[in-house]
Design a protein around this motif. Structure first.
Motif, PDB file in Angstrom:
ATOM      1  N   PHE A  32       0.826  -1.199   0.000  1.00  0.00           N
ATOM      2  CA  PHE A  32       0.000   0.000   0.000  1.00  0.00           C
ATOM      3  C   PHE A  32       0.862   1.251   0.000  1.00  0.00           C
ATOM      4  O   PHE A  32       1.895   1.308   0.672  1.00  0.00           O
ATOM      5  CB  PHE A  32      -0.924   0.013   1.215  1.00  0.00           C
ATOM      6  N   ALA A  33       0.424   2.254  -0.740  1.00  0.00           N
ATOM      7  CA  ALA A  33       1.104   3.552  -0.760  1.00  0.00           C
ATOM      8  C   ALA A  33       0.835   4.254   0.571  1.00  0.00           C
ATOM      9  O   ALA A  33      -0.189   4.014   1.213  1.00  0.00           O
ATOM     10  CB  ALA A  33       0.583   4.385  -1.915  1.00  0.00           C
ATOM     11  N   PRO A  34       1.753   5.114   1.005  1.00  0.00           N
ATOM     12  CA  PRO A  34       1.526   5.829   2.274  1.00  0.00           C
ATOM     13  C   PRO A  34       0.243   6.654   2.207  1.00  0.00           C
ATOM     14  O   PRO A  34       0.003   7.375   1.236  1.00  0.00           O
ATOM     15  CB  PRO A  34       2.742   6.736   2.416  1.00  0.00           C
ATOM     16  N   GLY A  35      -0.582   6.535   3.255  1.00  0.00           N
ATOM     17  CA  GLY A  35      -1.853   7.249   3.293  1.00  0.00           C
ATOM     18  C   GLY A  35      -1.747   8.641   3.874  1.00  0.00           C
ATOM     19  O   GLY A  35      -2.549   9.512   3.574  1.00  0.00           O
ATOM     20  N   GLU A  36      -0.764   8.868   4.716  1.00  0.00           N
ATOM     21  CA  GLU A  36      -0.576  10.196   5.294  1.00  0.00           C
ATOM     22  C   GLU A  36       0.898  10.460   5.513  1.00  0.00           C
ATOM     23  O   GLU A  36       1.705   9.542   5.555  1.00  0.00           O
ATOM     24  CB  GLU A  36      -1.356  10.346   6.599  1.00  0.00           C
ATOM     25  N   LYS A  37       1.234  11.714   5.645  1.00  0.00           N
ATOM     26  CA  LYS A  37       2.624  12.117   5.807  1.00  0.00           C
ATOM     27  C   LYS A  37       3.144  11.728   7.196  1.00  0.00           C
ATOM     28  O   LYS A  37       2.398  11.750   8.171  1.00  0.00           O
ATOM     29  CB  LYS A  37       2.715  13.629   5.627  1.00  0.00           C
ATOM     30  N   GLN A  38       4.417  11.355   7.257  1.00  0.00           N
ATOM     31  CA  GLN A  38       5.012  11.031   8.553  1.00  0.00           C
ATOM     32  C   GLN A  38       5.337  12.319   9.295  1.00  0.00           C
ATOM     33  O   GLN A  38       5.674  13.332   8.692  1.00  0.00           O
ATOM     34  CB  GLN A  38       6.278  10.201   8.375  1.00  0.00           C
ATOM     35  N   ARG A  39       5.253  12.236  10.610  1.00  0.00           N
ATOM     36  CA  ARG A  39       5.563  13.391  11.452  1.00  0.00           C
ATOM     37  C   ARG A  39       6.417  12.917  12.624  1.00  0.00           C
ATOM     38  O   ARG A  39       6.292  11.776  13.065  1.00  0.00           O
ATOM     39  CB  ARG A  39       4.281  14.058  11.914  1.00  0.00           C
ATOM     40  N   PRO A  40       7.288  13.770  13.125  1.00  0.00           N
ATOM     41  CA  PRO A  40       8.138  13.345  14.250  1.00  0.00           C
ATOM     42  C   PRO A  40       7.339  13.257  15.551  1.00  0.00           C
ATOM     43  O   PRO A  40       6.471  14.084  15.824  1.00  0.00           O
ATOM     44  CB  PRO A  40       9.206  14.429  14.324  1.00  0.00           C
ATOM     45  N   ASP A  41       7.656  12.240  16.314  1.00  0.00           N
ATOM     46  CA  ASP A  41       7.065  12.084  17.632  1.00  0.00           C
ATOM     47  C   ASP A  41       7.749  13.070  18.579  1.00  0.00           C
ATOM     48  O   ASP A  41       8.970  13.148  18.618  1.00  0.00           O
ATOM     49  CB  ASP A  41       7.257  10.639  18.103  1.00  0.00           C
ATOM     50  N   THR A  52      -1.506   2.539   9.348  1.00  0.00           N
ATOM     51  CA  THR A  52      -0.940   1.210   9.599  1.00  0.00           C
ATOM     52  C   THR A  52      -0.845   0.362   8.336  1.00  0.00           C
ATOM     53  O   THR A  52      -0.160  -0.654   8.330  1.00  0.00           O
ATOM     54  CB  THR A  52      -1.770   0.446  10.649  1.00  0.00           C
ATOM     55  N   LEU A  53      -1.521   0.768   7.257  1.00  0.00           N
ATOM     56  CA  LEU A  53      -1.455  -0.022   6.026  1.00  0.00           C
ATOM     57  C   LEU A  53      -0.086   0.058   5.368  1.00  0.00           C
ATOM     58  O   LEU A  53       0.252  -0.779   4.542  1.00  0.00           O
ATOM     59  CB  LEU A  53      -2.522   0.435   5.033  1.00  0.00           C
ATOM     60  N   GLY A  54       0.716   1.051   5.724  1.00  0.00           N
ATOM     61  CA  GLY A  54       2.065   1.150   5.183  1.00  0.00           C
ATOM     62  C   GLY A  54       2.958   0.007   5.631  1.00  0.00           C
ATOM     63  O   GLY A  54       4.023  -0.229   5.062  1.00  0.00           O
ATOM     64  N   GLN A  55       2.532  -0.725   6.648  1.00  0.00           N
ATOM     65  CA  GLN A  55       3.311  -1.847   7.167  1.00  0.00           C
ATOM     66  C   GLN A  55       2.894  -3.174   6.543  1.00  0.00           C
ATOM     67  O   GLN A  55       3.524  -4.198   6.790  1.00  0.00           O
ATOM     68  CB  GLN A  55       3.136  -1.929   8.681  1.00  0.00           C
ATOM     69  N   VAL A  56       1.841  -3.162   5.727  1.00  0.00           N
ATOM     70  CA  VAL A  56       1.290  -4.394   5.173  1.00  0.00           C
ATOM     71  C   VAL A  56       1.919  -4.693   3.820  1.00  0.00           C
ATOM     72  O   VAL A  56       1.948  -3.849   2.930  1.00  0.00           O
ATOM     73  CB  VAL A  56      -0.244  -4.282   5.020  1.00  0.00           C
ATOM     74  N   ARG A  57       2.440  -5.910   3.681  1.00  0.00           N
ATOM     75  CA  ARG A  57       2.963  -6.411   2.402  1.00  0.00           C
ATOM     76  C   ARG A  57       2.376  -7.795   2.198  1.00  0.00           C
ATOM     77  O   ARG A  57       2.634  -8.700   2.975  1.00  0.00           O
ATOM     78  CB  ARG A  57       4.488  -6.498   2.421  1.00  0.00           C
ATOM     79  N   LEU A  58       1.597  -7.949   1.137  1.00  0.00           N
ATOM     80  CA  LEU A  58       0.980  -9.233   0.824  1.00  0.00           C
ATOM     81  C   LEU A  58       1.745  -9.883  -0.312  1.00  0.00           C
ATOM     82  O   LEU A  58       2.033  -9.244  -1.326  1.00  0.00           O
ATOM     83  CB  LEU A  58      -0.484  -9.031   0.431  1.00  0.00           C
ATOM     84  N   HIS A  59       2.076 -11.159  -0.170  1.00  0.00           N
ATOM     85  CA  HIS A  59       2.844 -11.900  -1.175  1.00  0.00           C
ATOM     86  C   HIS A  59       1.922 -12.843  -1.940  1.00  0.00           C
ATOM     87  O   HIS A  59       1.088 -13.521  -1.340  1.00  0.00           O
ATOM     88  CB  HIS A  59       3.964 -12.699  -0.498  1.00  0.00           C
ATOM     89  N   PHE A  60       2.108 -12.876  -3.263  1.00  0.00           N
ATOM     90  CA  PHE A  60       1.315 -13.729  -4.145  1.00  0.00           C
ATOM     91  C   PHE A  60       2.256 -14.475  -5.091  1.00  0.00           C
ATOM     92  O   PHE A  60       3.263 -13.922  -5.520  1.00  0.00           O
ATOM     93  CB  PHE A  60       0.338 -12.884  -4.976  1.00  0.00           C
ATOM     94  N   PRO A  61       1.913 -15.709  -5.454  1.00  0.00           N
ATOM     95  CA  PRO A  61       2.779 -16.457  -6.375  1.00  0.00           C
ATOM     96  C   PRO A  61       2.741 -15.925  -7.810  1.00  0.00           C
ATOM     97  O   PRO A  61       3.718 -16.033  -8.538  1.00  0.00           O
ATOM     98  CB  PRO A  61       2.268 -17.890  -6.305  1.00  0.00           C
ATOM     99  N   THR A  62       1.604 -15.334  -8.226  1.00  0.00           N
ATOM    100  CA  THR A  62       1.505 -14.838  -9.599  1.00  0.00           C
ATOM    101  C   THR A  62       0.964 -13.417  -9.620  1.00  0.00           C
ATOM    102  O   THR A  62       0.324 -12.960  -8.668  1.00  0.00           O
ATOM    103  CB  THR A  62       0.568 -15.721 -10.456  1.00  0.00           C
ATOM    104  N   ARG A  63       1.200 -12.752 -10.745  1.00  0.00           N
ATOM    105  CA  ARG A  63       0.697 -11.398 -10.954  1.00  0.00           C
ATOM    106  C   ARG A  63      -0.826 -11.398 -10.975  1.00  0.00           C
ATOM    107  O   ARG A  63      -1.477 -10.515 -10.413  1.00  0.00           O
ATOM    108  CB  ARG A  63       1.247 -10.879 -12.281  1.00  0.00           C
TER     109      ARG A  63
END
Length: 106
Positions: A32-41, A52-63
């Motif tokens: 997933f593309a970043p949904g919002e800009k990062q900001r310093p804590d 939190t979707l920026g942390q998701v990577r789904l793997h597939f065997p085919t295109r």
């Protein structure tokens, strides 16, 4: 999961620096593309966001499976086709051919 405005990228991940061959380099990733800009804590100084979707990577065997998943979930997606891999044939005998330039100083 993600809303329809969330954009996904489907691609073949590159080899790591520790891989010299082509083994275990197949498979497609939906990320997933970043949904919002990062900001310093303010407390720790680390960069972060509420997305939190920026942390998701789904793997597939085919295109096709990755595209089918994105379409089934109603995601806007972009497919990045892999670059063709060219293997340059090498001849061991070329290491010893006459007239080969050497950087050796005798």
């Amino acid at each position: 999961m993600a809303g329809p405005s969330q954009k996904a990228r489907i691609y073949v991940p590159p080899r790591s620096a520790m891989q010299s061959g082509r083994g275990n380099t197949h498979g497609w990733v939906l990320e997933f593309a970043p949904g919002e800009k990062q900001r310093p804590d303010r407390l720790m100084g680390w960069a972060g966001s509420g997305d939190t979707l920026g942390q998701v990577r789904l793997h597939f065997p085919t295109r096709e499976e990755a595209v089918a998943y994105a379409e089934a979930k109603g995601l806007a997606y972009e497919v990045e086709e892999p670059k063709p891999v060219r293997i340059k044939p090498k001849v061991y005998a070329d290491n010893f051919r006459f007239g080969r330039t050497e950087n050796w100083t005798h």
